[in-house]
Scaffold this active site. Structure first.
Site, PDB file in Angstrom:
ATOM      1  N   CYS A  95     -17.787  -9.030  38.584  1.00 47.23           N
ATOM      2  CA  CYS A  95     -18.037  -7.587  38.532  1.00 47.23           C
ATOM      3  C   CYS A  95     -18.930  -7.175  37.374  1.00 47.23           C
ATOM      4  CB  CYS A  95     -16.716  -6.842  38.473  1.00 47.23           C
ATOM      5  SG  CYS A  95     -15.625  -7.234  39.857  1.00 47.23           S
ATOM      6  N   HIS A 131     -15.877   0.867  32.587  1.00 53.04           N
ATOM      7  CA  HIS A 131     -15.636  -0.001  33.743  1.00 53.04           C
ATOM      8  C   HIS A 131     -14.522   0.594  34.596  1.00 53.04           C
ATOM      9  CE1 HIS A 131     -15.971  -3.635  36.052  1.00 53.04           C
ATOM     10  NE2 HIS A 131     -14.699  -3.957  35.850  1.00 53.04           N
ATOM     11  N   GLU A 162      -9.954  -1.763  27.827  1.00 51.42           N
ATOM     12  CA  GLU A 162     -11.308  -1.299  27.508  1.00 51.42           C
ATOM     13  C   GLU A 162     -11.283  -0.197  26.453  1.00 51.42           C
ATOM     14  OE1 GLU A 162     -15.216   0.576  29.823  1.00 51.42           O
ATOM     15  OE2 GLU A 162     -13.331   0.236  30.927  1.00 51.42           O
ATOM     16  N   LYS A 206     -15.935   5.081  39.002  1.00 44.19           N
ATOM     17  CA  LYS A 206     -15.346   4.361  40.134  1.00 44.19           C
ATOM     18  C   LYS A 206     -14.271   5.185  40.817  1.00 44.19           C
ATOM     19  CE  LYS A 206     -16.212  -0.392  38.514  1.00 44.19           C
ATOM     20  NZ  LYS A 206     -16.797  -0.079  37.182  1.00 44.19           N
ATOM     21  N   HIS A 233     -15.041   0.527  43.617  1.00 39.60           N
ATOM     22  CA  HIS A 233     -15.538  -0.581  42.797  1.00 39.60           C
ATOM     23  C   HIS A 233     -16.526  -1.406  43.610  1.00 39.60           C
ATOM     24  CE1 HIS A 233     -16.026  -3.638  39.971  1.00 39.60           C
ATOM     25  NE2 HIS A 233     -14.790  -4.071  39.826  1.00 39.60           N
ATOM     26  N   PHE A 287     -14.061 -10.883  36.697  1.00 40.52           N
ATOM     27  CA  PHE A 287     -13.197 -12.058  36.784  1.00 40.52           C
ATOM     28  C   PHE A 287     -13.885 -13.241  36.100  1.00 40.52           C
ATOM     29  CE2 PHE A 287     -10.624 -11.042  40.916  1.00 40.52           C
ATOM     30  CZ  PHE A 287      -9.994 -10.009  40.253  1.00 40.52           C
TER      31      PHE A 287
END
Length: 423
Positions: A170, A310, A321, A342, A347, A411
């Site tokens: 991502c 994010h 974050e 998002k 996403h 990931f």
């Protein structure tokens, strides 16, 4: 041309997303707090635990001629649509590399995808099983290649300085833009078309993410399912689309009188070294990326007034974050308006960094921070660490030079932070 101190600017933007078929409609949707999430109506969705997604607003077949579309994976279709818009927005045409408007040897592309041509791969495997060897499309391999979107965009703009495809889950789209900045800064290219794309709304990825317990199962209320920082968040909503920017050296842009949206200040990058899917809970890897950005650029934390976070709507990732922002910037974090877009787009995986870069650049250009929607009950840890823009868009300072960050994580523990600044 081999300088490491060249200023990089954004001269073109393009997008196709769940909120609109271009950058303008996408931006308008973001500022209005519009959700692009809706129920999946495909037959295969009925047996899924997750039956919602943020599907593209304008189908590619409405934009790309059918004969061309048949040779492109859906992710490449998205990338080409967004890139064409960005290229034209920057003042170029399809023949610019041929007529001498731009030197093709100095043009590059860096378009990323976290998964690549997954729908082509899976669909053609079904063809193989159901209809036999001879019915498999001869275009399958170039369609499923992760570098297919970048290659097709490169062919469109005539790029010969390099065509690249970073793959970091991502964080892929943001890493692509960071790589493009470095291509220009170090003198490899004068113009680079960069961004991210993804098309993974398919029964297998949805089943896999669903079984990981990573996705929201709020099927009854799709538009409220993606809810970063809310105490009731229960996972991300899968989206699809692409976001692309045209980057140029400031000298090249000035020489042709180009309109400039913002300066692309640079990137910070790191890895968590923690887990293949779970973020490091205290945000140490993210903090390292933020510090890396500060160490490698002349960015002043006091300039940063906005963060496109994010913020996927997962319980652990959202807070890690914000902890990282507070750890690195301390009290300066208090004047950073944090947006989780998002909540509206879902996403987009490898496309997220591209679309959110477009949103970040436009936030600076228009001096408006989009809202984070669906935050009915703000998580106390979020409230303690950041100023989350909720409900309605917020005006940013109208005077002076301001900067913004775009955060992307993936990931594998990939962390990428991009910085942009008004000119």
């Amino acid at each position: 041309m081999s300088s490491t101190n060249r200023t990089v600017v954004v001269t073109g933007i393009g997008a196709t997303t769940p909120l609109g078929g271009d950058a303008t409609s996408t931006w308008e949707g973001l500022v209005a707090g519009k959700s692009g999430v809706r129920p999946l109506e495909q037959d295969w969705a009925a047996e899924q635990a997750v039956r919602i997604a943020a599907q593209i607003a304008v189908e590619p077949i409405e934009v790309i001629p059918r004969p061309q579309a048949r040779k492109l994976d859906r992710s490449a279709q998205f990338a080409l649509i967004a890139a064409k818009e960005a290229w034209a927005d920057a003042g170029y045409t399809e023949t610019s590399a041929d007529d001498g408007t731009v030197d093709a040897d100095r043009v590059g592309t860096v378009i990323a995808s976290g998964i690549g041509g997954v729908t082509t791969l899976l669909d053609q495997y079904d063809v193989l099983k159901d209809k036999g060897v001879r019915r498999v499309s001869p275009h399958t391999v170039p369609m499923l290649m992760p570098n297919g979107p970048s290659a097709n965009v490169g062919l469109y703009v005539g790029a010969r300085a390099g065509v690249h495809t970073p793959v970091s889950a991502c964080a892929s789209g943001a890493e692509a833009i960071g790589y493009a900045i470095e291509m220009i800064r170090t003198g490899r290219a004068d113009v680079v078309v960069a961004g991210g794309t993804e098309a993974a709304i398919h029964p297998l990825p949805i089943a896999a993410f669903g079984n990981m317990m990573a996705m929201s199962k709020n099927n009854e209320n799709p538009q409220a399912a993606s809810r970063p920082y809310d105490t009731a968040r229960d996972g991300f909503v899968l989206g699809e689309g692409a976001g692309v920017v045209v980057l140029e050296s400031a000298e090249h842009a000035a020489a042709r009188g180009a309109r400039v949206y913002a300066e692309a200040v640079g990137q910070g990058i790191s890895a968590d070294g923690h887990d293949i899917v779970q973020p490091e809970p205290e945000g140490r890897g993210i903090a390292h990326a933020l510090q890396n950005l500060l160490d490698r650029t002349d960015l002043d934390p006091a300039e940063i007034v906005h963060v496109n976070a994010h913020a996927t709507s997962t319980p652990a990732g959202d807070i890690a974050e914000l902890k990282a922002l507070r750890k690195v910037f301390g009290d300066d974090t208090d004047h950073m308006a944090v947006s989780g877009t998002k909540s509206m787009t879902g996403h987009l995986l490898g496309g997220a960094g591209g679309v959110e870069t477009v949103a970040t650049v436009l936030a600076l250009y228009h001096r408006v921070a989009p809202p984070t929607i669906n935050v009915d009950n703000l998580d106390p840890e979020a409230e303690a660490n950041a100023d989350v823009v909720r409900g309605e868009a917020r005006k940013l300072p109208v005077e002076g030079r301001i900067a913004a960050l775009n955060d992307s994580f993936g990931f594998g523990g990939h962390n990428v932070v991009l910085a942009f600044r008004t000119i």
